[in-house]
Design a protein around this motif. Structure first.
Motif, short mmCIF file in Angstrom:
data_model
loop_
_atom_site.label_atom_id
_atom_site.label_comp_id
_atom_site.label_asym_id
_atom_site.label_seq_id
_atom_site.Cartn_x
_atom_site.Cartn_y
_atom_site.Cartn_z
N SER A 190 -58.16 47.30 101.07
CA SER A 190 -57.83 48.71 100.87
C SER A 190 -56.83 49.18 101.91
CB SER A 190 -59.10 49.57 100.92
OG SER A 190 -59.97 49.23 99.86
N ALA A 191 -56.93 48.65 103.13
CA ALA A 191 -55.99 49.03 104.20
C ALA A 191 -54.57 48.60 103.86
CB ALA A 191 -56.44 48.42 105.53
N VAL A 192 -54.43 47.38 103.33
CA VAL A 192 -53.10 46.89 102.96
C VAL A 192 -52.54 47.72 101.81
CG1 VAL A 192 -51.84 44.96 101.92
CG2 VAL A 192 -53.44 44.55 103.81
N VAL A 193 -53.37 48.00 100.81
CA VAL A 193 -52.91 48.80 99.67
C VAL A 193 -52.49 50.19 100.14
CG1 VAL A 193 -53.52 49.73 97.41
CG2 VAL A 193 -54.36 47.48 98.10
N ALA A 198 -48.86 52.02 99.73
CA ALA A 198 -48.71 53.34 99.12
C ALA A 198 -47.94 54.30 100.02
CB ALA A 198 -50.08 53.92 98.80
N GLN A 199 -47.95 54.05 101.33
CA GLN A 199 -47.28 54.94 102.27
C GLN A 199 -45.84 54.55 102.57
OE1 GLN A 199 -48.50 57.83 103.46
NE2 GLN A 199 -50.25 57.47 102.09
N LEU A 200 -45.38 53.43 102.03
CA LEU A 200 -44.00 53.03 102.26
C LEU A 200 -43.04 54.04 101.63
CD1 LEU A 200 -44.17 49.17 101.64
CD2 LEU A 200 -43.90 50.34 103.84
N GLY A 222 -40.52 55.85 99.53
CA GLY A 222 -40.05 55.69 98.16
C GLY A 222 -41.14 55.35 97.16
N VAL A 223 -42.31 54.91 97.64
CA VAL A 223 -43.39 54.53 96.73
C VAL A 223 -44.06 55.78 96.18
CG1 VAL A 223 -45.63 53.38 96.53
CG2 VAL A 223 -43.78 52.30 97.85
N ARG A 224 -44.15 55.89 94.87
CA ARG A 224 -44.79 57.03 94.23
C ARG A 224 -46.22 56.73 93.78
NH1 ARG A 224 -40.98 60.64 92.08
NH2 ARG A 224 -39.57 61.18 93.78
N ALA A 225 -46.47 55.50 93.33
CA ALA A 225 -47.79 55.15 92.83
C ALA A 225 -48.00 53.65 92.95
CB ALA A 225 -47.97 55.60 91.39
N VAL A 226 -49.26 53.26 93.15
CA VAL A 226 -49.62 51.85 93.26
C VAL A 226 -50.84 51.60 92.38
CG1 VAL A 226 -50.35 49.99 94.80
CG2 VAL A 226 -48.76 51.73 95.64
N ARG A 280 -43.22 42.60 104.56
CA ARG A 280 -43.67 42.77 105.96
C ARG A 280 -45.10 43.30 106.04
NH1 ARG A 280 -38.16 44.50 106.58
NH2 ARG A 280 -38.76 46.69 106.32
N VAL A 281 -45.52 44.04 105.02
CA VAL A 281 -46.85 44.63 105.00
C VAL A 281 -47.89 43.66 104.46
CG1 VAL A 281 -48.26 46.42 103.88
CG2 VAL A 281 -46.01 47.00 104.82
N LEU A 282 -47.50 42.81 103.54
CA LEU A 282 -48.45 41.93 102.86
C LEU A 282 -48.93 40.80 103.77
CD1 LEU A 282 -46.64 41.53 99.42
CD2 LEU A 282 -48.64 42.96 99.94
#
Length: 413
Positions: A114-117, A121-123, A125-129, A253-255
């Motif tokens: 959940s932390a990675v997701v 979501a906070q990157l 330009g991201v609107r929805a995940v 970089r996040v994954l």
């Protein structure tokens, strides 16, 4: 699902007809608990994800309706999955409240926390995940790259006619499997077919040409659990105003290690009028090697998903033949379509690739490829029940000719 800001997006390629179904078959209660097939953890999809989820089904004695919906992966040990009790009636699905255009697809070798997701979501330009489950599963004897989804929320990422079909998503929720048109038509899995895998009786309830490059089947998440598909190891990302290439780098970089990101519907950004410098295309000896390799496989059987050396599907033959010449081309047809500049068919030379749009569930989707032999002939692997053959070029549903550029082909993601 993380949704920072709902947005109604314009969708590409909407279907021109509605959707209809054959009557559903109830699952057998005698489904065995022991697995008979091995789902395989997905390092899924380094490939083109075409937008558009086109679904095509039929119902006897009813007017046909259509909507739209479409693919490698690493293995994990077999795990015994407790079968899900099949629903006796279509399960409830939440109503559609908004539409979201998908832009990137993420897959990891293990569940994403959940932390990675949340970081994704906070990157910018991201609107929805949207979370999903991804694996390669043995379906009817075929290794099929499959998504487990929440029909109530995943529907928002599909084309408008598909997203609006409550009946479709209720039936997926109730345990049916939707397969791609290529798998259904070329791969020999017709509508209404029932088969057993991992102790589960599954019915092909729809042709679902997802356009997520390597994905050829969609099931509900409870069905995915019963099949042993890993949970929460994939994401669909909507980022309508972001630079997809830059966002892809940020996602990597996040994954966690081993995570992969594919851009949905990649395009060749080089201008058609650009001058391609010397060395942009295969050499004459390389073309000769690729053609010699391909022609040596005349008469070998078409097998959906096969990559050689004894059997092939259409794009598998292309990839294998070019590999013999030391050239890396992508695995799936939609990726190969952007592996170099498009050229007029009249200018095609031996070794160029020819493409067709045969999928009636999604007329814009590039679904078949052949290698141009010269003299108006082509080498290709047609479909299940057929073999690799040399035949005259046909222009029905022709999509275009492409001259492979090794440098471009190697960068397609």
């Amino acid at each position: 699902m993380f949704d920072r800001r709902p947005r109604v997006s314009d969708l590409i390629r909407e279907a021109r007809q509605d959707l209809a179904y054959r009557p559903r078959l109830r699952y057998s209660r005698a489904a065995r608990l022991m697995r008979q097939a091995v789902p395989i953890l997905a390092v899924l999809l380094v490939g083109v994800l075409a937008i558009g989820l086109m679904i095509y089904t039929q119902m006897p004695e009813a007017d046909p309706e259509t909507v739209t919906m479409r693919r490698s992966v690493a293995t994990v040990p077999t795990q015994v999955a407790k079968p899900v009790q099949p629903a006796q009636a279509p399960a409830p699905v939440a109503p559609l409240t908004s539409m979201r255009k998908p832009h990137l697809f993420v897959v990891a070798p293990k569940p994403l926390s959940s932390a990675v997701v949340a970081k994704v979501a906070q990157l910018s330009g991201v609107r929805a995940v949207e979370r999903a489950d991804a694996a390669e599963v043995i379906l009817d004897g075929k290794r099929v790259q499959t998504l487990g989804v929440n029909p109530s929320t995943f529907r928002a990422y599909t084309p408008k006619p598909t997203a609006r079909s409550d009946r479709l998503w209720r039936n997926v929720s109730a345990g049916e499997v939707a397969v791609s048109f290529v798998l259904g038509n070329d791969g020999g899995m017709p509508l209404g077919k029932t088969f057993t895998t991992a102790g589960q009786n599954l019915r092909v309830g729809a042709y679902a040409t997802m356009g997520m490059g390597a994905i050829d089947a969609v099931v509900s998440r409870p069905t995915a659990r019963a099949l042993g598909i890993p949970e929460n190891n994939a994401l669909v990302v909507s980022a309508p105003k972001a630079d997809s290439a830059k966002l892809r780098r940020a996602l990597l970089r996040v994954l966690p290690k081993g995570g992969q990101v594919a851009v949905i519907n990649p395009v060749l950004t080089v201008s058609r009028s650009a001058n391609w410098p010397a060395g942009s295309f295969p050499t004459t000896p390389q073309i000769r090697t690729a053609l010699t390799a391909a022609i040596s496989k005349l008469g070998r059987p078409y097998v959906w998903g096969a990559e050689g050396p004894d059997s092939f599907d259409c794009s598998g033959l292309v990839q294998w033949a070019y590999a013999q010449a030391g050239i890396t081309v992508p695995r799936v047809t939609h990726q190969q379509f952007v592996s170099g500049p498009q050229i007029p068919l009249a200018q095609a030379q031996p070794g160029d690739l020819l493409f067709w749009r045969h999928d009636p569930t999604n007329p814009g989707y590039v679904s078949h490829v052949a290698i141009y032999w010269g003299d108006g002939k082509m080498l290709h692997a047609p479909r299940t029940g057929d073999v690799v053959k040399l035949v005259p070029v046909t222009t029905r549903n022709f999509a275009g000719a492409v001259r492979v550029s090794p440098a471009v082909a190697a960068r397609v993601r």
